[in-house]
Structure formats: C-alpha cells, structure tokens
Design a protein around this motif. Structure first.
Motif, PDB file in Angstrom:
ATOM      1  N   GLY A   1      13.101   4.250  14.163  1.00 32.69           N
ATOM      2  CA  GLY A   1      11.693   4.612  14.302  1.00 32.69           C
ATOM      3  C   GLY A   1      11.047   5.120  13.035  1.00 32.69           C
ATOM      4  O   GLY A   1       9.837   5.177  12.927  1.00 32.69           O
ATOM      5  N   TYR A   2      11.890   5.501  12.057  1.00 33.35           N
ATOM      6  CA  TYR A   2      11.354   5.958  10.780  1.00 33.35           C
ATOM      7  C   TYR A   2      12.375   5.711   9.674  1.00 33.35           C
ATOM      8  O   TYR A   2      13.558   5.494   9.932  1.00 33.35           O
ATOM      9  N   GLY A   3      11.887   5.706   8.448  1.00 35.99           N
ATOM     10  CA  GLY A   3      12.757   5.555   7.290  1.00 35.99           C
ATOM     11  C   GLY A   3      12.306   6.507   6.195  1.00 35.99           C
ATOM     12  O   GLY A   3      11.122   6.858   6.115  1.00 35.99           O
ATOM     13  N   ILE A   4      13.233   6.928   5.375  1.00 30.09           N
ATOM     14  CA  ILE A   4      12.938   7.807   4.250  1.00 30.09           C
ATOM     15  C   ILE A   4      13.255   7.013   2.981  1.00 30.09           C
ATOM     16  O   ILE A   4      14.397   6.589   2.784  1.00 30.09           O
ATOM     17  N   PHE A   5      12.234   6.794   2.161  1.00 23.87           N
ATOM     18  CA  PHE A   5      12.342   5.895   1.008  1.00 23.87           C
ATOM     19  C   PHE A   5      11.772   6.524  -0.260  1.00 23.87           C
ATOM     20  O   PHE A   5      11.033   7.493  -0.202  1.00 23.87           O
ATOM     21  N   ARG A   6      12.085   5.885  -1.388  1.00 26.16           N
ATOM     22  CA  ARG A   6      11.461   6.217  -2.665  1.00 26.16           C
ATOM     23  C   ARG A   6      11.450   4.955  -3.515  1.00 26.16           C
ATOM     24  O   ARG A   6      12.260   4.053  -3.313  1.00 26.16           O
ATOM     25  N   VAL A   7      10.511   4.908  -4.461  1.00 27.61           N
ATOM     26  CA  VAL A   7      10.436   3.777  -5.383  1.00 27.61           C
ATOM     27  C   VAL A   7      11.650   3.863  -6.303  1.00 27.61           C
ATOM     28  O   VAL A   7      11.998   4.944  -6.787  1.00 27.61           O
ATOM     29  N   SER A   8      12.315   2.727  -6.534  1.00 25.67           N
ATOM     30  CA  SER A   8      13.508   2.725  -7.385  1.00 25.67           C
ATOM     31  C   SER A   8      13.130   3.023  -8.833  1.00 25.67           C
ATOM     32  O   SER A   8      12.036   2.696  -9.285  1.00 25.67           O
ATOM     33  N   GLU A   9      14.063   3.677  -9.507  1.00 26.88           N
ATOM     34  CA  GLU A   9      13.852   4.003 -10.919  1.00 26.88           C
ATOM     35  C   GLU A   9      14.961   3.374 -11.742  1.00 26.88           C
ATOM     36  O   GLU A   9      16.109   3.394 -11.320  1.00 26.88           O
ATOM     37  N   PRO A  10      14.644   2.810 -12.879  1.00 25.87           N
ATOM     38  CA  PRO A  10      13.316   2.724 -13.487  1.00 25.87           C
ATOM     39  C   PRO A  10      12.547   1.472 -13.086  1.00 25.87           C
ATOM     40  O   PRO A  10      11.342   1.381 -13.271  1.00 25.87           O
ATOM     41  N   ASN A  11      13.234   0.470 -12.501  1.00 25.38           N
ATOM     42  CA  ASN A  11      12.616  -0.849 -12.327  1.00 25.38           C
ATOM     43  C   ASN A  11      11.431  -0.895 -11.378  1.00 25.38           C
ATOM     44  O   ASN A  11      10.404  -1.496 -11.689  1.00 25.38           O
TER      45      ASN A  11
ATOM     46  N   ILE B   1       0.843  -1.200   0.000  1.00 23.94           N
ATOM     47  CA  ILE B   1       0.000   0.000   0.000  1.00 23.94           C
ATOM     48  C   ILE B   1       0.877   1.249   0.000  1.00 23.94           C
ATOM     49  O   ILE B   1       0.640   2.190  -0.758  1.00 23.94           O
ATOM     50  N   ASP B   2       1.930   1.257   0.819  1.00 20.82           N
ATOM     51  CA  ASP B   2       2.881   2.373   0.832  1.00 20.82           C
ATOM     52  C   ASP B   2       3.516   2.563  -0.542  1.00 20.82           C
ATOM     53  O   ASP B   2       3.659   3.689  -1.025  1.00 20.82           O
ATOM     54  N   LEU B   3       3.909   1.455  -1.168  1.00 24.61           N
ATOM     55  CA  LEU B   3       4.563   1.526  -2.475  1.00 24.61           C
ATOM     56  C   LEU B   3       3.659   2.159  -3.529  1.00 24.61           C
ATOM     57  O   LEU B   3       4.092   3.009  -4.303  1.00 24.61           O
ATOM     58  N   HIS B   4       2.395   1.740  -3.555  1.00 24.39           N
ATOM     59  CA  HIS B   4       1.473   2.293  -4.550  1.00 24.39           C
ATOM     60  C   HIS B   4       1.160   3.763  -4.270  1.00 24.39           C
ATOM     61  O   HIS B   4       1.024   4.555  -5.199  1.00 24.39           O
ATOM     62  N   THR B   5       1.075   4.125  -2.997  1.00 22.40           N
ATOM     63  CA  THR B   5       0.862   5.532  -2.648  1.00 22.40           C
ATOM     64  C   THR B   5       2.053   6.363  -3.101  1.00 22.40           C
ATOM     65  O   THR B   5       1.906   7.402  -3.753  1.00 22.40           O
ATOM     66  N   GLN B   6       3.271   5.894  -2.784  1.00 26.31           N
ATOM     67  CA  GLN B   6       4.479   6.611  -3.177  1.00 26.31           C
ATOM     68  C   GLN B   6       4.610   6.673  -4.689  1.00 26.31           C
ATOM     69  O   GLN B   6       5.000   7.702  -5.244  1.00 26.31           O
ATOM     70  N   TYR B   7       4.279   5.591  -5.380  1.00 26.79           N
ATOM     71  CA  TYR B   7       4.346   5.575  -6.845  1.00 26.79           C
ATOM     72  C   TYR B   7       3.503   6.715  -7.429  1.00 26.79           C
ATOM     73  O   TYR B   7       3.966   7.444  -8.304  1.00 26.79           O
TER      74      TYR B   7
END
Length: 124
Positions: free
Chosen positions: A66-76, A38-44
């Motif tokens: 307690g927290y992480g800062i992430f992003r969906v990898s590009e391009p894969n 769900i997080d991945l699709h929201t971030q996408y």
C-alpha cells in the motif's frame, strides 16, 4: 529531522500540494506503488536541500504493498533529474541514467516507529 547517536529520526511529514476532484487526483492513486516523474522531481527538490530526505508514496489500490519509501538514487538519478528540461509539472519519461541503474531506489534502511511524535504539514 533530527539525529541522535548516528540515527536520523523523522519529525516532519510534508504532504505536497496536488490537484484533485471528488474521485480523482493528479498523481497515480489507482496504479501500483512507484515514483512518477512528478514524484521524482518533487523528491529531487527536497533531496537537494536535505540529502537524507526520502519520499513516502501511497498507493491505496496496490494489493502487493500500500505504500513505498523511496529516494532518488545518487549520484546518477540526481544528475539525470538536474539536467531534465521537462521539470516536474507534467508527467513525462526520463532517459536512462549514465550507468543504466535506477533513477530511484527503495529505502531499505528506513523503519517505522509508531511511538515517535512528528508534525504533519498538509499542503493539499
């Protein structure tokens, strides 16, 4: 978000809508710090509109962080989520990316500066 001298400054924090009760929430507050499907699709969806966007995932019971800062990898990761038929409304697993790399990555280039002002939009 604004850019000044090659640096992006976060000016807005969006807390997405989520379902919860007095002692539970539809995401994963009692687990480790990671991006759920769900997080991945929201971030996408944010990253499609604003490629510089990143996600802050809070995991209050994760003693290692307690927290992480992430992003969906590009391009894969972006390609994989674009083709996903499940979308983001239910938890589900994902296939591996084309090169076997991660779907998302930790943002090692993001730094916290408590002196900056920003707006918070809480959609819960």
């Amino acid at each position: 978000m604004k850019q000044e001298k090659g640096t992006f400054y976060v000016t807005t924090l969006i807390i997405p809508k989520q379902e919860s009760t007095s002692n539970s929430v539809s995401t994963h507050p009692s687990q480790s710090c990671f991006m759920s499907s769900i997080d991945l699709h929201t971030q996408y969806s944010y990253q499609v509109m604003v490629p510089e966007a990143f996600a802050i995932v809070v995991a209050p019971t994760d003693n290692s962080r307690g927290y992480g800062i992430f992003r969906v990898s590009e391009p894969n990761g972006m390609s994989l989520l674009k083709e996903c038929q499940e979308k983001g409304s239910q938890f589900h697993s994902h296939e591996e990316t084309v090169d076997g790399g991660p779907i998302y990555e930790r943002c090692t280039h993001v730094y916290k500066n408590s002196n900056l002002r920003f707006e918070i939009f809480d959609l819960r």
